[in-house]
Design an enzyme around this catalytic site. Structure first.
Site, PDB file in Angstrom:
ATOM      1  N   ASP A 132      -2.821  11.752  -6.513  1.00 38.62           N
ATOM      2  CA  ASP A 132      -2.116  10.512  -6.213  1.00 38.62           C
ATOM      3  C   ASP A 132      -3.042   9.510  -5.535  1.00 38.62           C
ATOM      4  O   ASP A 132      -3.999   9.892  -4.844  1.00 38.62           O
ATOM      5  CB  ASP A 132      -0.918  10.784  -5.298  1.00 38.62           C
ATOM      6  CG  ASP A 132       0.149  11.629  -5.986  1.00 38.62           C
ATOM      7  OD1 ASP A 132       0.101  11.719  -7.234  1.00 38.62           O
ATOM      8  OD2 ASP A 132       1.018  12.188  -5.296  1.00 38.62           O
ATOM      9  N   ASP A 185      -2.871  11.356   1.075  1.00 38.76           N
ATOM     10  CA  ASP A 185      -2.791  12.783   0.750  1.00 38.76           C
ATOM     11  C   ASP A 185      -3.580  13.105  -0.509  1.00 38.76           C
ATOM     12  O   ASP A 185      -4.234  14.153  -0.608  1.00 38.76           O
ATOM     13  CB  ASP A 185      -1.333  13.204   0.570  1.00 38.76           C
ATOM     14  CG  ASP A 185      -0.617  13.379   1.906  1.00 38.76           C
ATOM     15  OD1 ASP A 185      -1.325  13.635   2.899  1.00 38.76           O
ATOM     16  OD2 ASP A 185       0.610  13.237   1.947  1.00 38.76           O
TER      17      ASP A 185
END
Length: 693
Positions: A545, A549
């Protein structure tokens, strides 16, 4: 020079140096930047030899803007008196006569690197102009040379190799150009490399010079090496001085956290050697002489598996090894094997034998030997050839290392236990990895049953054309399955953040499901046994993504590849996908279809919106902000991230493995302090608006 000016004197001066100019590669290896640097080392090493003998504690190297280089020392100074055999001054003998100097058993140098006696004269022969000044006997003496021939330059227009030159016709003159205080001595050499000899692109390499200066300062404790690079608008200055010697050098070279302290293995041995000696009547006679060889080794082991080994003879680097390195390796393996066998039951080593790679994993060692008149293979001095040194080094290592490994001291016993456990663990990992590699080969479509069930493989057997996407999460996997080209694109999902392998042991890494799946799917092994030629995919693409994170997961994956599958990165076969952050739908008037624009940064989004507003068009609101890959439709993911025709990939490179390794250790290693300092130092540059909440 006209024929009337050419005399027998010039012939006698140049007859030896002309051979150097015709075959420079014999003396300096090559005529590119490497050879140019070798010439500089020859001059610097002469000053270092003085420091080794206890004369002078500083050496200055100046790279001038006019492409010349200057070396200063405050040692004894080149002799200026007349050498009786030639009738020439000591300065002229050193800079014009091959195989002449104070390093042929005269007692001036007990251990030197420049023992062939050709260094200064070779540099002179390959220089368009060379200037030498000597402080000695209360005066400053000077002599000038043009391509090895002594004479005088007319520098009315400034000092330059192009200044008019007049060679000496009858006898050489050592000029007195100044006075110095009583007791002040030293030598200054400045030269311009000859453009007729060296290739046009040859230049002095600042980083290489700095590394060599640092290395010399480590090897000669107390010596200060100062470098001044004046070739650019801003002068670059650097100085190196160390008191810890090769122990400090080993700590500097070590790429990983320590398992043992830096151990010093020292000793010496005697040997005899038959050498030709020049008699007082000028004849050569064979003579048996007693030699002494001093051995000093600094060695430590760390948590990694890379080996760092540097060896030196009289502070001259021997990058290709030689008898001293061979003696060290032979004795080290023998001693470690004996200790492992003696503790076999405790270590659970079984009947398997420790190999060289097991012992060398994570080892950093600096090997130094000092002896008079070492035999090198060639003038470039990259390999030591003196046969007797091998046995002397082996004996010193066997005695000193056995004493350390069998010591009853608490610290020594603890470090020995950790070291032997690491070596046995490396042995077991090697055997396990070899077995794994032998069974893992490129599988075709009918042979995928042994691979992880979650792997979505491609149909093609063409490794060069195939791609493995390592995808973050099962939701993204579902979209990626529909978006991929199944002929050549394979998918492997991972669950969240994998193990931080910078902190974990090899066994922990192999036991981790996600790490083991990646290694198994690639089929090329890991660590030292990694074989790039049998990797199952041509490209490995990390698709996470476009958030914090996702960046963390990508960093963890890159740590795994860097530590255990580095050849993939070095070969340029690891990539990071670049998914978009926003999707902007621009509405066109009438029946004209709307336009879709993907942006990858906040700055790019602002620029696109400003352009849309300027054109008088509108865009659909709210603007779609992708929080993860799973939010995309298959068409959108293919168009932006997976389709070769439209996607953008960021290649992961390791241009400088040492620098990259230090960054990985800083960000992912066990030592929290430096990482905390790094975060605090960078906190002032962080804007609250950039924090993705």
């Amino acid at each position: 020079m006209s024929s009337s000016e050419y005399s027998a004197r010039h012939l006698s001066v140049l007859e030896g140096l002309e051979a150097v100019r015709k075959r420079p590669g014999m003396y300096i290896g090559s005529t590119d930047s490497r050879g140019l640097m070798h010439c500089l080392w020859e001059i610097i090493d002469n000053s270092v030899d003085e420091a080794l003998s206890g004369h002078g504690t500083s050496i200055d190297v100046i790279l001038h803007a006019d492409a010349s280089v200057e070396v200063h020392d405050k040692a004894r100074g080149v002799p200026v008196d007349i050498e009786p055999k030639t009738g020439l001054s000591g300065v002229e003998v050193v800079f014009t006569k091959l195989h002449a100097g104070g390093k042929f058993g005269s007692g001036s140098y007990a251990a030197s690197g420049g023992l062939h006696g050709v260094g200064a004269s070779v540099v002179n022969a390959l220089s368009e102009r060379l200037e030498v000044e000597v402080d000695r006997d209360g005066k400053t003496w000077a002599m000038s040379f043009r391509r090895g021939e002594p004479g005088t330059f007319d520098d009315a227009q400034g000092m330059s190799p192009a200044s008019p030159f007049t060679p000496f016709s009858s006898e050489s003159v050592l000029r007195i150009v100044g006075k110095v205080a009583k007791g002040v001595t030293g030598t200054r050499v400045r030269y311009w490399a000859d453009s007729q000899i060296f290739t046009p692109g040859a230049s002095f390499q600042t980083e290489e010079l700095a590394n060599r200066a640092r290395q010399t300062a480590f090897l000669v404790p107390g010596l200060t090496m100062h470098i001044s690079d004046q070739r650019f608008a801003e002068t670059l200055e650097s100085s190196y001085n160390y008191t810890g010697g090769i122990s400090e050098f080993a700590e500097y070279l070590a790429p990983d956290a320590a398992i043992t302290e830096t151990w010093r293995l020292t000793g010496e041995g005697e040997f005899t050697e038959t050498v030709p000696v020049l008699g007082s009547d000028g004849s050569m006679a064979l003579q048996t002489v007693e030699r002494s060889c001093h051995v000093d080794i600094a060695i430590r082991w760390g948590t990694g598996y890379d080996t760092t080994m540097q060896s030196f003879v009289n502070i001259i680097a021997t990058p290709k090894g030689g008898t001293h390195q061979a003696g060290f390796e032979q004795s080290l393996l023998k001693v470690i094997r004996a200790q492992v066998e003696a503790n076999s039951r405790k270590l659970k080593a079984g009947s398997d034998k420790v190999e060289k790679d097991d012992v060398f994993a994570g080892m950093t060692v600096v090997i130094t030997v000092r002896l008079p008149e070492p035999q090198f293979e060639g003038q470039t001095k990259e390999v030591l050839g003196t046969p007797a040194v091998k046995a002397i080094v082996a004996n010193v290592v066997a005695k000193a290392l056995t004493q350390r490994l069998t010591s009853a001291k608490r610290d020594d016993k603890a470090q020995t236990a950790l070291l032997l456990e690491k070596i046995v663990s490396e042995m077991k990992s090697r055997i396990s990895a070899r077995t794994h590699k032998e069974t893992q080969r490129r599988k075709n479509a009918l042979e995928t049953s042994s691979l992880p069930a979650k792997l979505v493989d491609c149909r093609s057997n063409d490794v060069a054309n195939s791609e493995l996407f390592i995808v973050e999460g099962d939701s993204a996997l579902g979209t990626a399955k529909l978006a991929r080209h199944s002929e050549f694109q394979a998918l492997l999902p991972i669950r969240g953040k994998i193990l931080n392998v910078q902190k974990a042991s090899v066994s922990d890494m192999l036991n981790n499901t996600e790490c083991a799946s990646i290694i198994q799917v690639l089929g090329a092994g890991s660590g030292r046994s990694f074989d790039l030629d049998v990797a199952r995919y041509g490209k490995v693409i990390l698709m996470s993504d476009a958030d914090v994170d996702g960046a963390h997961i990508r960093t963890l994956l890159l740590t795994l590849f860097f530590r255990y599958m580095r050849p993939l990165i070095e070969a340029g076969r690891v990539f990071a996908a670049v998914p978009p952050l926003h999707r902007v739908v621009v509405m066109n008037p009438g029946t004209k279809p709307n336009e879709t624009i993907y942006t990858y940064t906040e700055k790019e989004l602002a620029s696109v919106l400003a352009g849309v507003a300027k054109s008088g068009r509108r865009y659909q609101e709210p603007i779609q902000r992708y929080k993860g890959l799973g939010e995309m439709d298959a068409d959108q993911l293919a168009l932006t991230t997976m389709d070769r025709q439209y996607r953008t990939l960021r290649r992961v490179r390791v241009e400088d493995a040492a620098v990259a390794d230090s960054v990985f250790e800083l960000l992912m290693g066990n030592d929290v302090g430096p990482r905390r300092d790094f975060i605090i130092a960078g906190s002032s540059t962080l804007s609250r608006d950039r924090i993705d909440t």
